[in-house]
Design a protein around this motif. Structure first.
Motif, PDB file in Angstrom:
ATOM      1  N   SER A  10       0.822  -1.204   0.000  1.00 39.26           N
ATOM      2  CA  SER A  10       0.000   0.000   0.000  1.00 39.26           C
ATOM      3  C   SER A  10       0.856   1.253   0.000  1.00 39.26           C
ATOM      4  O   SER A  10       0.573   2.222  -0.713  1.00 39.26           O
ATOM      5  CB  SER A  10      -0.928  -0.005   1.216  1.00 39.26           C
ATOM      6  N   GLN A  11       1.920   1.233   0.766  1.00 37.29           N
ATOM      7  CA  GLN A  11       2.780   2.413   0.842  1.00 37.29           C
ATOM      8  C   GLN A  11       3.513   2.649  -0.477  1.00 37.29           C
ATOM      9  O   GLN A  11       3.604   3.779  -0.959  1.00 37.29           O
ATOM     10  CB  GLN A  11       3.777   2.248   1.980  1.00 37.29           C
ATOM     11  N   SER A  12       4.035   1.593  -1.067  1.00 41.22           N
ATOM     12  CA  SER A  12       4.772   1.757  -2.321  1.00 41.22           C
ATOM     13  C   SER A  12       3.848   2.202  -3.458  1.00 41.22           C
ATOM     14  O   SER A  12       4.213   3.050  -4.275  1.00 41.22           O
ATOM     15  CB  SER A  12       5.461   0.442  -2.698  1.00 41.22           C
ATOM     16  N   LYS A  13       2.638   1.637  -3.513  1.00 42.30           N
ATOM     17  CA  LYS A  13       1.697   2.040  -4.554  1.00 42.30           C
ATOM     18  C   LYS A  13       1.250   3.488  -4.351  1.00 42.30           C
ATOM     19  O   LYS A  13       1.044   4.223  -5.335  1.00 42.30           O
ATOM     20  CB  LYS A  13       0.486   1.113  -4.561  1.00 42.30           C
ATOM     21  N   SER A  14       1.115   3.903  -3.113  1.00 46.03           N
ATOM     22  CA  SER A  14       0.749   5.287  -2.845  1.00 46.03           C
ATOM     23  C   SER A  14       1.853   6.232  -3.301  1.00 46.03           C
ATOM     24  O   SER A  14       1.574   7.316  -3.849  1.00 46.03           O
ATOM     25  CB  SER A  14       0.468   5.486  -1.356  1.00 46.03           C
ATOM     26  N   GLN A  15       3.090   5.859  -3.077  1.00 46.03           N
ATOM     27  CA  GLN A  15       4.197   6.688  -3.552  1.00 46.03           C
ATOM     28  C   GLN A  15       4.232   6.747  -5.071  1.00 46.03           C
ATOM     29  O   GLN A  15       4.498   7.814  -5.653  1.00 46.03           O
ATOM     30  CB  GLN A  15       5.516   6.125  -3.023  1.00 46.03           C
ATOM     31  N   ASP A  16       3.944   5.613  -5.731  1.00 43.06           N
ATOM     32  CA  ASP A  16       3.895   5.618  -7.194  1.00 43.06           C
ATOM     33  C   ASP A  16       2.761   6.508  -7.698  1.00 43.06           C
ATOM     34  O   ASP A  16       2.915   7.233  -8.699  1.00 43.06           O
ATOM     35  CB  ASP A  16       3.699   4.190  -7.715  1.00 43.06           C
ATOM     36  N   LEU A  17       1.620   6.454  -7.008  1.00 42.30           N
ATOM     37  CA  LEU A  17       0.493   7.311  -7.393  1.00 42.30           C
ATOM     38  C   LEU A  17       0.846   8.783  -7.238  1.00 42.30           C
ATOM     39  O   LEU A  17       0.481   9.619  -8.069  1.00 42.30           O
ATOM     40  CB  LEU A  17      -0.742   6.981  -6.562  1.00 42.30           C
ATOM     41  N   ALA A  18       1.553   9.113  -6.153  1.00 42.51           N
ATOM     42  CA  ALA A  18       1.959  10.503  -5.939  1.00 42.51           C
ATOM     43  C   ALA A  18       2.856  10.981  -7.073  1.00 42.51           C
ATOM     44  O   ALA A  18       2.683  12.103  -7.585  1.00 42.51           O
ATOM     45  CB  ALA A  18       2.666  10.642  -4.592  1.00 42.51           C
ATOM     46  N   SER A  19       3.794  10.151  -7.483  1.00 45.37           N
ATOM     47  CA  SER A  19       4.680  10.528  -8.595  1.00 45.37           C
ATOM     48  C   SER A  19       3.899  10.671  -9.892  1.00 45.37           C
ATOM     49  O   SER A  19       4.143  11.585 -10.690  1.00 45.37           O
ATOM     50  CB  SER A  19       5.785   9.486  -8.758  1.00 45.37           C
ATOM     51  N   SER A  20       2.941   9.761 -10.109  1.00 46.96           N
ATOM     52  CA  SER A  20       2.130   9.829 -11.321  1.00 46.96           C
ATOM     53  C   SER A  20       1.272  11.084 -11.342  1.00 46.96           C
ATOM     54  O   SER A  20       1.095  11.719 -12.396  1.00 46.96           O
ATOM     55  CB  SER A  20       1.251   8.582 -11.414  1.00 46.96           C
ATOM     56  N   THR A  49      -5.816   2.468   2.849  1.00 48.16           N
ATOM     57  CA  THR A  49      -5.853   3.738   2.121  1.00 48.16           C
ATOM     58  C   THR A  49      -5.270   4.887   2.935  1.00 48.16           C
ATOM     59  O   THR A  49      -5.125   5.996   2.416  1.00 48.16           O
ATOM     60  CB  THR A  49      -7.302   4.098   1.741  1.00 48.16           C
ATOM     61  N   ARG A  50      -4.937   4.604   4.192  1.00 45.63           N
ATOM     62  CA  ARG A  50      -4.319   5.650   5.002  1.00 45.63           C
ATOM     63  C   ARG A  50      -3.021   6.129   4.366  1.00 45.63           C
ATOM     64  O   ARG A  50      -2.683   7.312   4.430  1.00 45.63           O
ATOM     65  CB  ARG A  50      -4.068   5.127   6.416  1.00 45.63           C
ATOM     66  N   HIS A  51      -2.290   5.233   3.759  1.00 43.61           N
ATOM     67  CA  HIS A  51      -1.055   5.632   3.087  1.00 43.61           C
ATOM     68  C   HIS A  51      -1.345   6.517   1.876  1.00 43.61           C
ATOM     69  O   HIS A  51      -0.582   7.442   1.567  1.00 43.61           O
ATOM     70  CB  HIS A  51      -0.261   4.400   2.655  1.00 43.61           C
ATOM     71  N   PHE A  52      -2.441   6.241   1.190  1.00 45.91           N
ATOM     72  CA  PHE A  52      -2.800   7.079   0.050  1.00 45.91           C
ATOM     73  C   PHE A  52      -3.075   8.506   0.506  1.00 45.91           C
ATOM     74  O   PHE A  52      -2.595   9.469  -0.114  1.00 45.91           O
ATOM     75  CB  PHE A  52      -4.029   6.498  -0.655  1.00 45.91           C
ATOM     76  N   PHE A  53      -3.828   8.658   1.582  1.00 45.68           N
ATOM     77  CA  PHE A  53      -4.167  10.003   2.043  1.00 45.68           C
ATOM     78  C   PHE A  53      -2.975  10.697   2.708  1.00 45.68           C
ATOM     79  O   PHE A  53      -2.967  11.917   2.814  1.00 45.68           O
ATOM     80  CB  PHE A  53      -5.346   9.934   3.010  1.00 45.68           C
ATOM     81  N   SER A  54      -2.001   9.933   3.129  1.00 48.70           N
ATOM     82  CA  SER A  54      -0.806  10.546   3.703  1.00 48.70           C
ATOM     83  C   SER A  54       0.197  10.954   2.640  1.00 48.70           C
ATOM     84  O   SER A  54       0.847  11.997   2.750  1.00 48.70           O
ATOM     85  CB  SER A  54      -0.138   9.579   4.685  1.00 48.70           C
ATOM     86  N   LEU A  55       0.317  10.142   1.581  1.00 54.29           N
ATOM     87  CA  LEU A  55       1.377  10.348   0.598  1.00 54.29           C
ATOM     88  C   LEU A  55       0.881  10.926  -0.722  1.00 54.29           C
ATOM     89  O   LEU A  55       1.559  11.763  -1.333  1.00 54.29           O
ATOM     90  CB  LEU A  55       2.102   9.020   0.330  1.00 54.29           C
ATOM     91  N   ALA A  56      -0.288  10.498  -1.194  1.00 54.17           N
ATOM     92  CA  ALA A  56      -0.743  10.862  -2.535  1.00 54.17           C
ATOM     93  C   ALA A  56      -1.822  11.937  -2.539  1.00 54.17           C
ATOM     94  O   ALA A  56      -1.966  12.658  -3.532  1.00 54.17           O
ATOM     95  CB  ALA A  56      -1.264   9.621  -3.268  1.00 54.17           C
ATOM     96  N   PHE A  57      -2.581  12.055  -1.463  1.00 52.23           N
ATOM     97  CA  PHE A  57      -3.688  13.012  -1.471  1.00 52.23           C
ATOM     98  C   PHE A  57      -3.210  14.465  -1.464  1.00 52.23           C
ATOM     99  O   PHE A  57      -3.753  15.290  -2.217  1.00 52.23           O
ATOM    100  CB  PHE A  57      -4.620  12.742  -0.284  1.00 52.23           C
ATOM    101  N   PRO A  58      -2.230  14.857  -0.649  1.00 54.25           N
ATOM    102  CA  PRO A  58      -1.732  16.248  -0.745  1.00 54.25           C
ATOM    103  C   PRO A  58      -1.196  16.614  -2.126  1.00 54.25           C
ATOM    104  O   PRO A  58      -1.516  17.702  -2.636  1.00 54.25           O
ATOM    105  CB  PRO A  58      -0.645  16.305   0.335  1.00 54.25           C
ATOM    106  N   PRO A  59      -0.388  15.764  -2.792  1.00 51.22           N
ATOM    107  CA  PRO A  59      -0.005  16.105  -4.171  1.00 51.22           C
ATOM    108  C   PRO A  59      -1.198  16.196  -5.124  1.00 51.22           C
ATOM    109  O   PRO A  59      -1.180  16.995  -6.058  1.00 51.22           O
ATOM    110  CB  PRO A  59       0.940  14.962  -4.567  1.00 51.22           C
ATOM    111  N   LEU A  60      -2.238  15.378  -4.886  1.00 49.42           N
ATOM    112  CA  LEU A  60      -3.430  15.459  -5.724  1.00 49.42           C
ATOM    113  C   LEU A  60      -4.093  16.825  -5.598  1.00 49.42           C
ATOM    114  O   LEU A  60      -4.500  17.427  -6.609  1.00 49.42           O
ATOM    115  CB  LEU A  60      -4.414  14.348  -5.337  1.00 49.42           C
ATOM    116  N   ILE A  61      -4.210  17.336  -4.385  1.00 53.15           N
ATOM    117  CA  ILE A  61      -4.788  18.672  -4.180  1.00 53.15           C
ATOM    118  C   ILE A  61      -3.921  19.737  -4.846  1.00 53.15           C
ATOM    119  O   ILE A  61      -4.427  20.658  -5.494  1.00 53.15           O
ATOM    120  CB  ILE A  61      -4.947  18.946  -2.673  1.00 53.15           C
TER     121      ILE A  61
END
Length: 796
Positions: A10-20, A49-61
């Motif tokens: 979950s953490q690695s995929k969230s980091q990949d999503l943030a980069s994407s 999904t906690r990792h998504f909101f920690s790592l990928a959600f701020p870059p999404l905003i």
């Protein structure tokens, strides 16, 4: 407990999503990234999904609104034109617009995950203080006021926490939904600030071209919503309407469960949370859009109870021009909330809507009380009455008022006209129906749309004022009286900018006020009762309206708080702020005389510019005369017959119109109440030099006593010494000559000062701040320097 492999995955995929997310710029990349986010959220539990909101959600905003790499970075400057919302609009691509909307809509998988994560309180964010509304930033900058912020507004209730790293500092901690909504509300403010800064630099580059004062500013060309652009590509308006419809109930505030058939499937026990969420959404939009930099952001009694006071920066000339595009957003927000007033009126809630006790209780609902519990208790009557109107009365009034009073002369009239449209929409709630949102409804495709439209269709078909709206008009009476007077001052101020637009704006206001005989009678009767009560007459002519006079007087003092602290605006209305209702006054500063003066000025302006539309403009002016006569009775404005052919005038424009010349009064009989040195900075002046010269002139006038009336001279005499001494030698002779010259100069200065006092003259150096004068002096200095340089060159 989750296995370690799932956590790492979950953490690695969230980091990949943030980069994407950060690398997505083109339409195809945006669509692909949105699809990847949905796939990730569907395949993971809320704990994962906690990792998504920690790592990928701020870059999404950041990428969604500003195109930044870090949404919480205080050092970076947001540029909304680089964000997904603006890039989708500029590309006019419906596919990418639909992809982003599907990702962020209230029924999306992302919002379902947000609800699940917030329900478990898995993630908390710290919102940057420098992005908060200006009044909240000021409160947090003071240790004395920071502790009271939660009590001042329920928007910050239970969200103000001590910084764990620096315990003495405070920070705003938000859950996922609150964090997203704060950035969503901040987006149009940030966008308007960046556009205003661009427009200022453009305007400075055009110094003496008068024809550019009324032309559109190229800096706003990127944000124009032309007919060639599809409304489905305007992501922000689509999302705003979807959030309002999903989270803010209209017909029944107590039985609200948004999107019952969608993924947001709340239990019955969640109704209370849904209502609190609705209040949070309305409060966030109100404070970010309407309050923001207001110098009196909260009701006076609330500020006094907490001992809080705000500096009047906006009065002193720091108010920016109206934000481009913000008026369109506020108009949709206000129009939607006023649907609740339609519902209350149809359900027979007129007495509740107009009752002073009901309105006073609601006027403090969004501003809070002494604690969070008190704030919720005060807000209860709003939910019972079923109307959001009282939540926006004061902030919307001051938002419109600040535009009319402090809009700089050189700013675009387009931005002010957007705020004008908001005011017009608010004044005519009886014309609002669900059909007005049909296009957005078709795009958003919400649930139960046809059923909700039927709820309001019966009243919407009337499209006119009826006695059932009396309570609404009474509780918002200042919109139909005092604000009209401020708008007339705005119309006089901007008449030279675009006379055709200003005339049509004034005509539109008069058309609303005179649209119904019942409405005209109501406005006049309230004004009569108000002044009869204020004058101290023992018995009012209309006892049924007497109970509204105290609440209207309280509104007048509260909603226009702070406006009489300074006359920096230079308006001829500043002496009457917070004192009285002047629309039906018979004096020279009353509505009747000022409208007559406006019509005379408009006729002269239209004849001066002539043009192909002269006949149509004169017809509009004739219609305005008829409306003014209907409002005030009789033939208020004399009829002037103009031929469509342009005439040659021997007099200049300044000779045609002289301020404050009304009726048969001579110029010497009229006392100009404004201060010429304190008028707004115009485009033909150097702003910083004008302010400096005004301060220096004020210091000279104070030092020389020119601000005081001339007193009778006290004659004095000098006793001549009997000792006679001979003046011998060149030193004594020179001293005697210098003393004589000095005495002569002092006598001359005293005579000049006495003449200035007797004629009421003062030192005024502001004329030296004219760009033409500065340019002449600058060219003279450059010419002198070049001449000396050439002289030295020839000597060599």
């Amino acid at each position: 407990m989750l296995p370690h492999s799932y956590t790492v995955d979950s953490q690695s995929k969230s980091q990949d999503l943030a980069s994407s997310i950060l690398s997505s710029t083109s339409s195809s990349q945006i669509i692909s990234t949105c699809s990847s986010i949905d796939s990730f959220l569907l395949s993971h539990s809320p704990d994962q999904t906690r990792h998504f909101f920690s790592l990928a959600f701020p870059p999404l905003i950041s990428k969604l609104f500003f195109g930044l790499t870090d949404s919480s970075s205080s050092s970076s400057k947001p540029n909304p034109s680089n964000g997904w919302i603006d890039s989708v609009l500029s590309s006019n691509d419906p596919d990418s617009a639909n992809a982003v909307f599907s990702l962020l809509s209230p029924s999306s998988i992302l919002f379902h995950s947000i609800s699940a994560v917030d329900r478990l309180s898995l993630v908390k964010y710290v919102f940057p203080i420098e992005r908060l509304p200006e009044w909240a930033r000021f409160a947090l900058s003071s240790n004395k006021f920071a502790q009271a912020l939660s009590d001042l507004s329920p928007l910050f209730n239970s969200k103000l926490k001590h910084d764990p790293i620096k315990p003495s500092a405070l920070q705003i901690q938000l859950n996922v939904f609150e964090y997203y909504l704060f950035w969503f509300a901040y987006y149009p403010i940030c966008k308007s600030n960046s556009e205003n800064s661009d427009s200022i630099s453009i305007k400075r580059a055009r110094k003496f071209r008068l024809e550019n004062w009324t032309s559109s500013i190229p800096g706003f060309s990127n944000s124009k919503r032309g007919n060639e652009q599809r409304i489905e590509c305007n992501l922000y308006l689509r999302l705003l309407y979807a959030y309002l419809r999903a989270f803010v109930p209209i017909h029944d505030l107590n039985a609200h469960q948004p999107y019952r058939s969608s993924l947001l499937h709340y239990a019955c026990g969640y109704d209370g949370s849904a209502t609190m969420r609705a209040e949070f959404v309305v409060n966030a939009f109100v404070h970010f859009w309407l309050v923001d930099n207001d110098f009196s952001p909260l009701p006076v009694n609330v500020l006094k109870s907490h001992g809080v006071s705000f500096p009047f920066r906006s009065v002193l000339g720091d108010t920016p021009p109206p934000s481009s595009g913000l008026g369109e957003v506020v108009k949709l927000f206000v129009k939607y909330l006023n649907l609740s007033s339609v519902a209350v009126t149809e359900d027979g809630g007129t007495e509740n809507c107009g009752n002073p006790r009901w309105r006073v209780l609601n006027s403090g609902s969004f501003d809070g009380g002494g604690s969070g519990a008190k704030s919720r208790d005060v807000a209860a009557p709003v939910r019972q009455a079923g109307s959001w109107n009282a939540w926006i009365q004061r902030p919307l009034y001051r938002f419109i008022l600040r535009t009319f009073l402090f809009c700089p002369v050189g700013s675009s009239i387009k931005n002010a006209s957007e705020v004008f449209d908001v005011w017009i929409t608010y004044m005519e709630p009886w014309t609002i129906t669900w059909n007005d949102f049909a296009e957005l409804d078709a795009i958003v495709d919400g649930a139960n749309k046809s059923e909700r439209k039927e709820d309001f269709r019966s009243h919407g078909s009337n499209n006119g004022y009826s006695p059932s709206w009396q309570g609404y008009v009474l509780s918002n009476y200042l919109y139909y009286s005092s604000l009209v007077m401020h708008f007339i001052g705005f119309a006089h101020k901007f008449l030279h900018s675009d006379v055709e637009i200003i005339v049509r704006m004034v005509s539109k206001v008069m058309n609303i006020l005179t649209s119904s005989k019942e409405l005209v009678d109501l406005i006049k009767n309230v004004d009569t009762v108000f002044h009869s009560e204020q004058a101290g007459s023992g018995k009012s002519m209309l006892n049924s309206l007497c109970r509204f006079v105290p609440s209207i007087r309280e509104q007048l003092q509260d909603w226009e708080d702070g406006l009489c602290e300074s006359d920096a605006d230079g308006s001829f209305l500043h002496e009457n702020w917070n004192k009285d209702l002047r629309l039906f006054s018979n004096g020279e500063d009353g509505g009747q005389q000022l409208l007559q003066l406006f019509i005379l000025r408009a006729e002269a302006e239209l004849q001066a510019i002539s043009g192909d539309n002269l006949a149509d403009n004169l017809k509009c002016l004739d219609s305005l005369k008829a409306q003014v006569s209907c409002l005030f009775g009789g033939h208020t404005v004399r009829t002037l017959s103009f031929s469509p052919e342009p005439k040659q005038y021997s007099q200049s424009r300044d000779d045609i119109f002289k301020p404050r010349r009304v009726g048969n009064h001579a110029s010497s009989e009229i006392k100009y109440r404004g201060d010429w040195m304190k008028r707004p900075i115009s485009d033909d002046e150097v702003a910083w030099l004008a302010k400096l010269l005004v301060r220096f002139s004020a210091w000279l006038n104070e030092s020389l006593g020119l601000n005081q009336a001339e007193s009778s001279p006290a004659w004095s005499y000098v006793e001549v010494s009997t000792d006679v001494a001979n003046v011998c030698g060149p030193t004594e002779t020179m001293r005697a000559v210098l003393c004589a010259i000095s005495s002569w100069l002092l006598t001359l200065a005293a005579v000049v000062l006495r003449l200035m006092k007797s004629h009421g003259l003062r030192v005024n150096l502001r004329m030296l701040a004219s760009k033409k004068v500065v340019m002449v002096l600058l060219l003279s200095a450059v010419f002198s320097v070049v001449k000396k340089a050439f002289g030295l060159f020839h000597r060599v």
